[in-house]
Each structure stands twice: as C-alpha cells, then as structure tokens.
Write a protein that holds these residues in place. Structure first.
Motif, PDB file in Angstrom:
ATOM      1  N   SER A  80       1.004  -0.930  -0.134  1.00 56.80           N
ATOM      2  CA  SER A  80      -0.082  -0.123   0.093  1.00 56.80           C
ATOM      3  C   SER A  80       1.005   1.147  -0.079  1.00 56.80           C
ATOM      4  O   SER A  80       2.111   1.073   0.189  1.00 56.80           O
ATOM      5  CB  SER A  80      -0.803  -0.003   0.999  1.00 56.80           C
ATOM      6  N   TRP A  81       0.281   2.162  -0.246  1.00 54.85           N
ATOM      7  CA  TRP A  81       1.093   3.293  -0.472  1.00 54.85           C
ATOM      8  C   TRP A  81       1.388   3.641   1.074  1.00 54.85           C
ATOM      9  O   TRP A  81       2.538   4.116   1.263  1.00 54.85           O
ATOM     10  CB  TRP A  81      -0.134   4.559  -0.722  1.00 54.85           C
ATOM     11  N   GLU A  82       0.227   3.940   2.068  1.00 52.17           N
ATOM     12  CA  GLU A  82       0.806   4.347   3.480  1.00 52.17           C
ATOM     13  C   GLU A  82       2.247   3.312   4.119  1.00 52.17           C
ATOM     14  O   GLU A  82       2.661   4.031   5.165  1.00 52.17           O
ATOM     15  CB  GLU A  82      -0.559   3.763   3.974  1.00 52.17           C
ATOM     16  N   ALA A  83       1.950   2.063   3.543  1.00 48.34           N
ATOM     17  CA  ALA A  83       3.208   1.119   4.023  1.00 48.34           C
ATOM     18  C   ALA A  83       4.346   1.434   2.930  1.00 48.34           C
ATOM     19  O   ALA A  83       5.624   1.491   4.291  1.00 48.34           O
ATOM     20  CB  ALA A  83       3.137  -0.278   3.714  1.00 48.34           C
ATOM     21  N   MET A  84       4.368   2.284   1.831  1.00 40.29           N
ATOM     22  CA  MET A  84       5.834   2.561   1.422  1.00 40.29           C
ATOM     23  C   MET A  84       6.205   4.017   2.374  1.00 40.29           C
ATOM     24  O   MET A  84       7.155   4.247   2.451  1.00 40.29           O
ATOM     25  CB  MET A  84       5.169   2.547   0.562  1.00 40.29           C
ATOM     26  N   LEU A  85       5.221   5.406   1.877  1.00 40.00           N
ATOM     27  CA  LEU A  85       5.373   6.218   3.104  1.00 40.00           C
ATOM     28  C   LEU A  85       6.010   5.905   4.187  1.00 40.00           C
ATOM     29  O   LEU A  85       7.150   6.617   4.362  1.00 40.00           O
ATOM     30  CB  LEU A  85       3.726   6.760   2.699  1.00 40.00           C
ATOM     31  N   SER A  86       5.369   5.089   5.016  1.00 37.97           N
ATOM     32  CA  SER A  86       6.027   4.809   5.655  1.00 37.97           C
ATOM     33  C   SER A  86       7.161   3.943   6.604  1.00 37.97           C
ATOM     34  O   SER A  86       8.306   4.832   7.314  1.00 37.97           O
ATOM     35  CB  SER A  86       5.584   3.705   6.831  1.00 37.97           C
ATOM     36  N   ALA A  87       8.013   3.623   5.010  1.00 36.89           N
ATOM     37  CA  ALA A  87       9.226   2.940   4.860  1.00 36.89           C
ATOM     38  C   ALA A  87       9.792   4.525   4.870  1.00 36.89           C
ATOM     39  O   ALA A  87      10.919   4.176   4.967  1.00 36.89           O
ATOM     40  CB  ALA A  87       8.982   1.958   4.437  1.00 36.89           C
ATOM     41  N   ALA A  88       9.942   5.460   4.162  1.00 31.93           N
ATOM     42  CA  ALA A  88      10.178   6.205   3.840  1.00 31.93           C
ATOM     43  C   ALA A  88      10.571   6.824   4.368  1.00 31.93           C
ATOM     44  O   ALA A  88      11.743   8.014   4.784  1.00 31.93           O
ATOM     45  CB  ALA A  88       9.575   7.017   2.088  1.00 31.93           C
ATOM     46  N   ALA A  89       9.480   7.212   5.288  1.00 29.82           N
ATOM     47  CA  ALA A  89       9.811   8.152   6.636  1.00 29.82           C
ATOM     48  C   ALA A  89      10.526   7.802   7.268  1.00 29.82           C
ATOM     49  O   ALA A  89      11.471   8.706   7.752  1.00 29.82           O
ATOM     50  CB  ALA A  89       8.086   8.983   7.228  1.00 29.82           C
ATOM     51  N   ARG A  90      10.515   6.495   7.259  1.00 30.75           N
ATOM     52  CA  ARG A  90      11.870   5.615   8.347  1.00 30.75           C
ATOM     53  C   ARG A  90      13.140   6.553   7.679  1.00 30.75           C
ATOM     54  O   ARG A  90      13.726   6.288   8.984  1.00 30.75           O
ATOM     55  CB  ARG A  90      11.278   4.488   8.627  1.00 30.75           C
ATOM     56  N   GLU A  91      13.400   5.661   7.055  1.00 31.83           N
ATOM     57  CA  GLU A  91      14.906   5.951   6.548  1.00 31.83           C
ATOM     58  C   GLU A  91      15.282   7.965   6.571  1.00 31.83           C
ATOM     59  O   GLU A  91      16.178   8.103   7.099  1.00 31.83           O
ATOM     60  CB  GLU A  91      14.826   5.792   5.097  1.00 31.83           C
ATOM     61  N   TRP A  92      13.579   8.259   5.492  1.00 32.92           N
ATOM     62  CA  TRP A  92      14.303  10.231   6.193  1.00 32.92           C
ATOM     63  C   TRP A  92      14.612  10.265   7.324  1.00 32.92           C
ATOM     64  O   TRP A  92      15.528  11.038   8.041  1.00 32.92           O
ATOM     65  CB  TRP A  92      13.027  10.472   5.618  1.00 32.92           C
ATOM     66  N   LEU A  93      14.017  10.107   8.414  1.00 34.78           N
ATOM     67  CA  LEU A  93      14.113   9.853   9.600  1.00 34.78           C
ATOM     68  C   LEU A  93      15.316   9.890  10.542  1.00 34.78           C
ATOM     69  O   LEU A  93      16.816  10.698  11.196  1.00 34.78           O
ATOM     70  CB  LEU A  93      13.144   9.630  10.886  1.00 34.78           C
ATOM     71  N   MET A  94      15.777   8.917   9.777  1.00 35.30           N
ATOM     72  CA  MET A  94      17.238   8.395  10.357  1.00 35.30           C
ATOM     73  C   MET A  94      18.789   8.945   9.548  1.00 35.30           C
ATOM     74  O   MET A  94      19.177   9.491  10.274  1.00 35.30           O
ATOM     75  CB  MET A  94      17.279   6.794  10.169  1.00 35.30           C
ATOM     76  N   ARG A  95      17.795   9.043   8.500  1.00 32.08           N
ATOM     77  CA  ARG A  95      19.257  10.384   8.247  1.00 32.08           C
ATOM     78  C   ARG A  95      19.184  12.105   8.516  1.00 32.08           C
ATOM     79  O   ARG A  95      20.196  12.019   8.967  1.00 32.08           O
ATOM     80  CB  ARG A  95      18.844  10.672   5.909  1.00 32.08           C
TER      81      ARG A  95
END
Length: 99
Positions: A80-95
C-alpha cells in the motif's frame, strides 16, 4: 538499578524540530530508496509511468486510494501507499537524526 542515557535530551530536541516539517517527495523518496524498493529509479518516474498526472498536491489527492494501492502493490515491495510512505519516512528520519 538504573542506567543514564547520555544525549537523550538532544535527540528529543531534534525530533521536536522535525515533527511539523513539510518534506518534498524527492527528499522523502530518494533515488536510492526508489531503486531498492520499486521498479523505478526515482519518485518522478514512479508517477510518470502511472496512469495519473501528478503535478500538485491537489492532483495527488484526487487519486482513488484503492487504485493507487494496487499500483503500489504491483510496482513496489509494499502492499500500500501507506506502507511505502512509512518506510520512506523511517529512512528519512534516520538520515535526519544521523543514526
């Protein structure tokens, strides 16, 4: 028994500063993220190859959520878009917090 964690307050301050940001899609969905997790090299290509024209937030909001989730499921490692968005947000936050 207790443990003192050094730097926790600094991390909390960093997170507070990030909480209300508008993040450009290109920054959230980096080319690396897209190449690793999708059939596309960039978020631009992801939308260009879709059946929707997305040139603004309004265009994006008009997309039927179920149809978009099917597109995401077919062309990415997410269901889902929500799952993709969550994964990208986690990676962004870690950066952003340099973890």
């Amino acid at each position: 028994m207790s443990v003192q964690i050094e730097g926790f307050e600094e991390l909390a301050d960093q997170l507070d500063g990030l909480s209300d940001q508008d993040i450009p899609m290109e920054e959230l969905f980096t080319d690396g993220f897209m190449a690793t997790n999708t059939d596309f090299e960039s978020i631009s290509e992801f939308f260009e190859k879709s059946r929707w024209t997305v040139e603004s937030e309004e265009d994006f909001q008009k997309i039927d959520e179920n149809e978009f989730d099917r597109y995401v499921d077919k062309h990415t490692g997410f269901n889902s878009w929500e799952a993709m968005l969550s994964a990208a947000a986690r990676e962004w936050l870690m950066r952003e917090i340099n973890l």
